[in-house]
Design an enzyme around this catalytic site. Structure first.
Site, PDB file in Angstrom:
ATOM      1  N   HIS A  28      58.833  42.586  71.896  1.00 53.09           N
ATOM      2  CA  HIS A  28      57.393  42.489  71.615  1.00 53.09           C
ATOM      3  C   HIS A  28      56.546  43.508  72.383  1.00 53.09           C
ATOM      4  O   HIS A  28      55.507  43.164  72.955  1.00 53.09           O
ATOM      5  CB  HIS A  28      56.903  41.073  71.911  1.00 53.09           C
ATOM      6  CG  HIS A  28      57.444  40.023  70.970  1.00 53.09           C
ATOM      7  ND1 HIS A  28      57.767  40.289  69.659  1.00 53.09           N
ATOM      8  CD2 HIS A  28      57.722  38.695  71.149  1.00 53.09           C
ATOM      9  CE1 HIS A  28      58.204  39.185  69.079  1.00 53.09           C
ATOM     10  NE2 HIS A  28      58.196  38.209  69.954  1.00 53.09           N
ATOM     11  N   HIS A  75      51.624  36.465  66.652  1.00 56.04           N
ATOM     12  CA  HIS A  75      52.547  35.419  67.080  1.00 56.04           C
ATOM     13  C   HIS A  75      51.878  34.039  67.093  1.00 56.04           C
ATOM     14  O   HIS A  75      51.910  33.328  68.099  1.00 56.04           O
ATOM     15  CB  HIS A  75      53.106  35.780  68.461  1.00 56.04           C
ATOM     16  CG  HIS A  75      54.510  35.363  68.658  1.00 56.04           C
ATOM     17  ND1 HIS A  75      54.883  34.036  68.708  1.00 56.04           N
ATOM     18  CD2 HIS A  75      55.653  36.070  68.814  1.00 56.04           C
ATOM     19  CE1 HIS A  75      56.188  33.970  68.899  1.00 56.04           C
ATOM     20  NE2 HIS A  75      56.690  35.189  68.957  1.00 56.04           N
ATOM     21  N   TYR A 123      51.490  30.218  66.548  1.00 53.84           N
ATOM     22  CA  TYR A 123      52.360  29.029  66.496  1.00 53.84           C
ATOM     23  C   TYR A 123      51.602  27.967  65.698  1.00 53.84           C
ATOM     24  O   TYR A 123      50.623  27.415  66.194  1.00 53.84           O
ATOM     25  CB  TYR A 123      52.634  28.493  67.898  1.00 53.84           C
ATOM     26  CG  TYR A 123      53.577  29.321  68.738  1.00 53.84           C
ATOM     27  CD1 TYR A 123      53.180  30.544  69.282  1.00 53.84           C
ATOM     28  CD2 TYR A 123      54.874  28.871  69.020  1.00 53.84           C
ATOM     29  CE1 TYR A 123      54.035  31.283  70.062  1.00 53.84           C
ATOM     30  CE2 TYR A 123      55.734  29.619  69.814  1.00 53.84           C
ATOM     31  CZ  TYR A 123      55.315  30.822  70.328  1.00 53.84           C
ATOM     32  OH  TYR A 123      56.163  31.564  71.109  1.00 53.84           O
ATOM     33  N   ASP A 176      65.295  31.004  64.321  1.00 57.35           N
ATOM     34  CA  ASP A 176      64.672  32.165  64.970  1.00 57.35           C
ATOM     35  C   ASP A 176      65.255  33.395  64.283  1.00 57.35           C
ATOM     36  O   ASP A 176      65.982  34.181  64.883  1.00 57.35           O
ATOM     37  CB  ASP A 176      64.998  32.145  66.475  1.00 57.35           C
ATOM     38  CG  ASP A 176      64.251  33.235  67.248  1.00 57.35           C
ATOM     39  OD1 ASP A 176      63.438  33.947  66.630  1.00 57.35           O
ATOM     40  OD2 ASP A 176      64.498  33.369  68.458  1.00 57.35           O
ATOM     41  N   GLN A 207      59.844  36.959  60.423  1.00 57.24           N
ATOM     42  CA  GLN A 207      60.637  36.239  61.418  1.00 57.24           C
ATOM     43  C   GLN A 207      60.135  34.797  61.430  1.00 57.24           C
ATOM     44  O   GLN A 207      58.946  34.547  61.661  1.00 57.24           O
ATOM     45  CB  GLN A 207      60.439  36.864  62.814  1.00 57.24           C
ATOM     46  CG  GLN A 207      61.257  36.227  63.922  1.00 57.24           C
ATOM     47  CD  GLN A 207      62.670  36.797  64.025  1.00 57.24           C
ATOM     48  OE1 GLN A 207      63.002  37.826  63.424  1.00 57.24           O
ATOM     49  NE2 GLN A 207      63.519  36.137  64.795  1.00 57.24           N
ATOM     50  N   GLU A 247      56.133  35.378  61.409  1.00 56.06           N
ATOM     51  CA  GLU A 247      55.759  36.712  61.893  1.00 56.06           C
ATOM     52  C   GLU A 247      56.163  37.772  60.875  1.00 56.06           C
ATOM     53  O   GLU A 247      57.337  38.116  60.759  1.00 56.06           O
ATOM     54  CB  GLU A 247      56.466  36.979  63.232  1.00 56.06           C
ATOM     55  CG  GLU A 247      56.211  35.918  64.288  1.00 56.06           C
ATOM     56  CD  GLU A 247      57.301  35.882  65.356  1.00 56.06           C
ATOM     57  OE1 GLU A 247      57.562  36.908  65.990  1.00 56.06           O
ATOM     58  OE2 GLU A 247      57.923  34.813  65.542  1.00 56.06           O
TER      59      GLU A 247
HETATM   60  C1  GAL Z   1      59.911  35.453  68.663  1.00 55.61           C
HETATM   61  C2  GAL Z   1      61.364  35.745  68.848  1.00 55.61           C
HETATM   62  C3  GAL Z   1      61.925  34.664  69.753  1.00 55.61           C
HETATM   63  C4  GAL Z   1      61.165  34.610  71.072  1.00 55.61           C
HETATM   64  C5  GAL Z   1      59.686  34.476  70.793  1.00 55.61           C
HETATM   65  C6  GAL Z   1      58.846  34.571  72.053  1.00 55.61           C
HETATM   66  O1  GAL Z   1      59.336  36.436  67.849  1.00 55.61           O
HETATM   67  O2  GAL Z   1      62.026  35.788  67.619  1.00 55.61           O
HETATM   68  O3  GAL Z   1      63.304  34.882  69.975  1.00 55.61           O
HETATM   69  O4  GAL Z   1      61.439  35.742  71.832  1.00 55.61           O
HETATM   70  O5  GAL Z   1      59.257  35.486  69.921  1.00 55.61           O
HETATM   71  O6  GAL Z   1      59.049  33.466  72.879  1.00 55.61           O
END
Ligand code: GAL
Length: 345
Positions: free
Chosen positions: A100, A173, A175, A245, A286, A314
């Site tokens: 990231h 990102h 949630y 994931d 993702q 994502e």
């Molecule tokens: C996601 C990734 C996960 C983890 C998360 C951050 O994008 O696929 O494995 O790293 O971000 O906690």
């Protein structure tokens, strides 16, 4: 638009919150990390996040933040471009990967923000100059992200131009929990994904193959419950990921026209509050079921953070693209992608 002082950074810099939207969708965006701090769907907050900036700074979950310059992983933090070898931060230390955007990614930058209103809705335009050599990436990139709320649509439009060839792959990102973020784990919620193929990953969560989802736990072509059983099943890829994931390749057979662009219908995520449909012109998404979300630091209003308490959708290029010659933004070319989250009305 409503604007207020959200908090201050340790340096004394002010973090400002901007609220845009209507009765169906309302978003609160911070100039720090371009974080979506609240996302109200018919008045219920559906996004993970914190009351104070400290929460975002101590947690490693990238809650609601813009991710760049390269979303997800680059193996060993290494890639070769135009004959030059680059070594990026291996900030995912357990797996030795670059994750990231590195040590200080776009999620931890202060962005400039401008507000615009038109007959479609309200827009926040966030801009950032990411100088040549930052996090060891080549090229100065001028980045512009537009968050819009237009009726039942919440969208993120990513634009960028670089003066040198560089890996570039932005996402957000968020949630999300379609029972509301206070609604517990997502085990009673459903996910449908228009994807025939997925990335098969190795133990470092780096793609090693593109394989059909047929006959695997990742066949979401018809709506499927995100049950605890599914996420702890013995599918070898589910075991490697510690749950859901994974990167899925979106098919382009169903589309919508939005802000003059054709966006493919990628996924439908539904819970007690209703359904959210994701459209994008990015090739992949993702799906990350917050497998690492538990932790001491509480969410907004003192809410406990729980494993599988949310789902991230994502939009992205497949992980580790630069090591397959993919996801390279050429000097002077325009990077232009959209993620549209359309809510039921
Ligand atoms: C996601 C990734 C996960 C983890 C998360 C951050 O994008 O696929 O494995 O790293 O971000 O906690």
């Amino acid at each position: 638009m409503n604007k207020y002082l959200f908090d201050k950074l340790p340096c004394g810099c002010e973090v400002t919150a901007y609220e845009i939207g209507n009765d169906t969708v309302r978003a609160t965006i911070l100039n720090y990390g371009g974080i979506i701090q609240k996302l109200l769907y018919r008045g219920t907050d559906i996004i993970g996040g914190y009351d104070k900036i400290e929460g975002y700074r101590v947690s490693d979950g990238y809650q609601g933040a813009l991710i760049g310059r390269y979303a997800n992983r680059i193996r060993g933090g290494r890639f070769t471009l135009n004959g030059v070898d680059y070594q990026l931060a291996q900030n995912e230390s357990a797996r030795g990967n670059h994750l990231h955007g590195g040590d200080i990614g776009y999620d931890a930058k202060l962005w400039d923000v401008e507000y615009k209103q038109d007959c479609d809705g309200e827009h926040l335009i966030l801009t950032l100059t990411d100088p040549d050599g930052t996090e060891n990436y080549p090229g100065t990139v001028n980045v512009r992200v537009t968050y819009s709320v237009c009726g039942e649509n919440f969208s993120i439009h990513y634009e960028a131009v670089s003066d040198k060839d560089t890996p570039f792959n932005m996402t957000n990102h968020a949630y999300l929990n379609m029972n509301g973020i206070a609604g517990g784990q997502i085990y009673d919620q459903t996910l449908q994904v228009n994807a025939d193929f997925m990335s098969k990953v190795d133990e470092h969560l780096i793609p090693v193959d593109k394989v059909p989802v047929d006959g695997t736990a990742f066949d979401f072509r018809t709506p499927k419950l995100l049950s605890r059983e599914l996420m702890t099943c013995d599918d070898p890829q589910m075991v490697i990921g510690g749950g859901l994931d994974h990167n899925l390749y979106i098919t382009t057979d169903e589309a919508t026209l939005y802000q003059g662009k054709k966006l493919s219908k990628a996924a439908v995520f539904a819970g007690k509050l209703g359904a959210l449909t994701l459209y994008t012109d990015k090739p992949c998404v993702q799906f990350y079921a917050a497998n690492f979300m538990e932790g001491e630091y509480p969410f907004k209003g003192g809410l406990k953070r729980e494993k599988n308490g949310a789902l991230c959708l994502e939009t992205q290029f497949a992980p580790d693209g630069p090591n397959r010659g993919e996801a390279i933004l050429k000097a002077g070319d325009k990077y232009d992608y959209t993620a549209l989250f359309r809510f039921d009305v």
